[in-house]
Motif scaffolding. Structure first.
Motif, PDB file in Angstrom:
ATOM      1  N   ALA A 197      -3.100   0.593  -3.625  1.00  0.00           N
ATOM      2  CA  ALA A 197      -2.390  -0.653  -3.371  1.00  0.00           C
ATOM      3  C   ALA A 197      -2.233  -1.760  -4.632  1.00  0.00           C
ATOM      4  O   ALA A 197      -2.907  -1.893  -5.840  1.00  0.00           O
ATOM      5  N   ALA A 198      -1.294  -2.553  -4.963  1.00  0.00           N
ATOM      6  CA  ALA A 198      -1.333  -3.698  -5.429  1.00  0.00           C
ATOM      7  C   ALA A 198      -1.148  -5.304  -4.967  1.00  0.00           C
ATOM      8  O   ALA A 198      -0.341  -5.268  -3.792  1.00  0.00           O
ATOM      9  N   HIS A 253       0.791  -1.081  -0.199  1.00  0.00           N
ATOM     10  CA  HIS A 253       0.133   0.039  -0.076  1.00  0.00           C
ATOM     11  C   HIS A 253       1.280   1.299   0.016  1.00  0.00           C
ATOM     12  O   HIS A 253       2.032   1.138   0.800  1.00  0.00           O
ATOM     13  N   VAL A 254       0.361   2.695  -0.716  1.00  0.00           N
ATOM     14  CA  VAL A 254       0.968   3.534  -0.848  1.00  0.00           C
ATOM     15  C   VAL A 254       1.021   3.943   1.156  1.00  0.00           C
ATOM     16  O   VAL A 254       0.153   3.871   1.649  1.00  0.00           O
ATOM     17  N   GLY A 255       2.594   4.381   1.133  1.00  0.00           N
ATOM     18  CA  GLY A 255       2.384   4.657   2.848  1.00  0.00           C
ATOM     19  C   GLY A 255       3.457   3.999   3.478  1.00  0.00           C
ATOM     20  O   GLY A 255       3.566   3.793   4.862  1.00  0.00           O
ATOM     21  N   ASP A 256       3.209   2.571   2.947  1.00  0.00           N
ATOM     22  CA  ASP A 256       3.548   1.432   4.218  1.00  0.00           C
ATOM     23  C   ASP A 256       5.444   2.275   3.544  1.00  0.00           C
ATOM     24  O   ASP A 256       6.041   2.080   3.506  1.00  0.00           O
ATOM     25  N   ASP A 257       5.863   1.486   5.156  1.00  0.00           N
ATOM     26  CA  ASP A 257       7.246   1.325   5.532  1.00  0.00           C
ATOM     27  C   ASP A 257       7.754   0.101   5.807  1.00  0.00           C
ATOM     28  O   ASP A 257       7.285  -0.992   5.790  1.00  0.00           O
ATOM     29  N   VAL A 258       9.183   0.563   4.232  1.00  0.00           N
ATOM     30  CA  VAL A 258       9.801  -1.018   3.554  1.00  0.00           C
ATOM     31  C   VAL A 258      10.606  -0.822   4.155  1.00  0.00           C
ATOM     32  O   VAL A 258      11.400   0.160   3.989  1.00  0.00           O
TER      33      VAL A 258
END
Length: 444
Positions: A289-290, A261-266
């Motif tokens: 999201a994808a 998701h956009v905004g996820d910490d990776v």
């Protein structure tokens, strides 16, 4: 006049399945019968099969020719390569992998079953369970194929006798239970005649279960990769450097598992750098999201060093990195794999140098016993290995993810695929490893 929108059309699920079995058990004929009786064969395809069958002196169409497409397959009457077929019924869409039965081509069965959610293992009713049947059942178990169907074929050649079917089903189910298969669905069939393939048999009224197609249409399908820990192996770094996108830097690849998701910490592995997803592009358009199997480009908030072979994962569930790999493998090459061999290990989009440090055990298919420290594995062997890699790898357990918990070993001299490996899978606890000194530049 009314029109039907795509939202109003009935949703169908997708089932990937593979056929397996020994030579001449009738796998290709079963596939041909499935396609023919489910009306999934075009008229010109059927006409071509009829002509080819007539040229070979056969009075009825040989439906196996619908899948055996290579010239060598037609000449020898065996399946050599994996034949993929796509068909659909009103209830479900299917991707079918018809795999070879000959021991020499077991490696192709591994390929066909690696993405399958169901395996149909055929047995000739006249011969019963043979070594190749046991090998295919063991491979399907190691590959964690969720559903197994035992199709006892050629029942017409044993006068459709129920005791013959019952004895084979009982023997196979007992063996599968030892392997750890949770459930086996046994179906008596005649692929040549069509009994219990698509239509119920009129000559086996003692059988009250589903036909093969009925089971394929109704077996539960769980695309659980979408619910696994998210993983994106970076395949390519996109830097268009155009006037419209002067600062664009995207990391492209196919999502191997989970959802981003956009905004996820990776976290980017194996280096361990962290950032946040600032955007996701799918088919040239931004999305929020994808998920698994989609090919996307991920944009990050920070400008950090990422290249092909790196793995983007959520920071909250990043896998540990390691240089010591323990796995169960299916050896698929003609040349043996021995302790001390230098190989390349390919995991996702990353390839690193590695050494085989130990082969603790080899599985004996007859009684599922373990032969300790065999020293090497030969073609079609299933065994336990310990490998040391030159660089740390972020590995999941194969039980958690079939995509990021698997790898292949490659011969560095000619690029031959040697072995397919499943991280963490084991029939028994491996023996301790005693490291040997290596001093030729491959000592990790």
């Amino acid at each position: 006049m009314t029109t039907t929108t795509t939202e109003e059309l009935p949703a169908t699920t997708l089932l990937r399945f593979a056929t397996a079995g020994s030579v001449d058990d009738g796998k290709s004929t079963l596939v041909g019968r499935l396609l023919h009786d489910s009306k999934s064969v075009l008229a010109d395809q059927l006409e071509a099969v009829e002509r080819a069958s007539a040229d070979r002196g056969q009075h009825t169409p040989d439906l196996a020719l619908l899948t055996d497409g290579l010239r060598a397959e037609r000449e020898q009457g065996i399946t050599i390569d994996v034949a993929y077929r796509y068909f659909a019924t009103p209830h479900r869409r299917f991707i079918l992998a018809d795999t070879p039965g000959h021991v020499q081509y077991t490696r192709n069965m591994v390929t066909g079953a690696s993405t399958a959610e169901l395996t149909v293992i055929l047995v000739d009713a006249r011969n019963g369970i043979v070594e190749q049947t046991r090998r295919h059942a063991a491979i399907a178990t190691l590959l964690r194929v969720p559903h197994v169907v035992l199709a006892v074929n050629k029942m017409d050649l044993v006068d459709y006798r129920e005791p013959v079917f019952a004895a084979i089903a009982e023997e196979f189910t007992a063996y599968a239970t030892e392997l750890g298969v949770p459930e086996v669905t046994a179906i008596p069939i005649s692929a040549l005649v069509g009994d219990n393939v698509v239509e119920p048999s009129a000559t086996m009224d003692w059988y009250g279960g589903p036909t093969v197609l009925e089971h394929l249409e109704t077996v539960p399908v769980s695309h659980d990769l979408a619910h696994c820990h998210a993983r994106l192996p970076v395949q390519y770094v996109i830097r268009p450097q155009t006037a419209e996108l002067p600062d664009y830097r995207g990391y492209a690849g196919q999502i191997a598992a989970g959802t981003f998701h956009v905004g996820d910490d990776v976290t980017i592995l194996p280096a361990g750098r962290t950032s946040r997803i600032s955007g996701i592009d799918l088919l040239g358009r931004p999305v929020q999201a994808a998920w698994t199997t989609q090919s996307v480009t991920i944009l990050l908030a920070d400008d950090i060093d990422i290249s092909r072979g790196d793995l983007i994962v959520p920071s909250k569930d990043a896998p540990a990195t390691t240089q010591d790999v323990e796995a169960t493998v299916c050896h698929v090459a003609d040349q043996p794999l021995a302790v001390g061999h230098r190989v390349l290990l390919k995991h996702g989009t990353r390839t690193v140098k590695a050494i085989v440090k130990d082969i603790p055990s080899r599985l004996t298919l007859d009684d599922l016993s373990l032969h300790p420290h065999p020293g090497r594995l030969v073609a079609n062997d299933i065994g336990r290995v310990k490998i040391r890699t030159a660089e740390p790898l972020p590995l999941d357990s194969y039980a958690d993810s079939r995509r990021t918990g698997s790898f292949i070993l490659i011969d560095p001299s000619d690029g031959t695929t040697l072995t397919a490996g499943m991280v963490g899978e084991s029939f028994a606890s491996p023996a301790p490893v005693k490291d040997e000194d290596e001093n030729d530049g491959w000592d990790f």
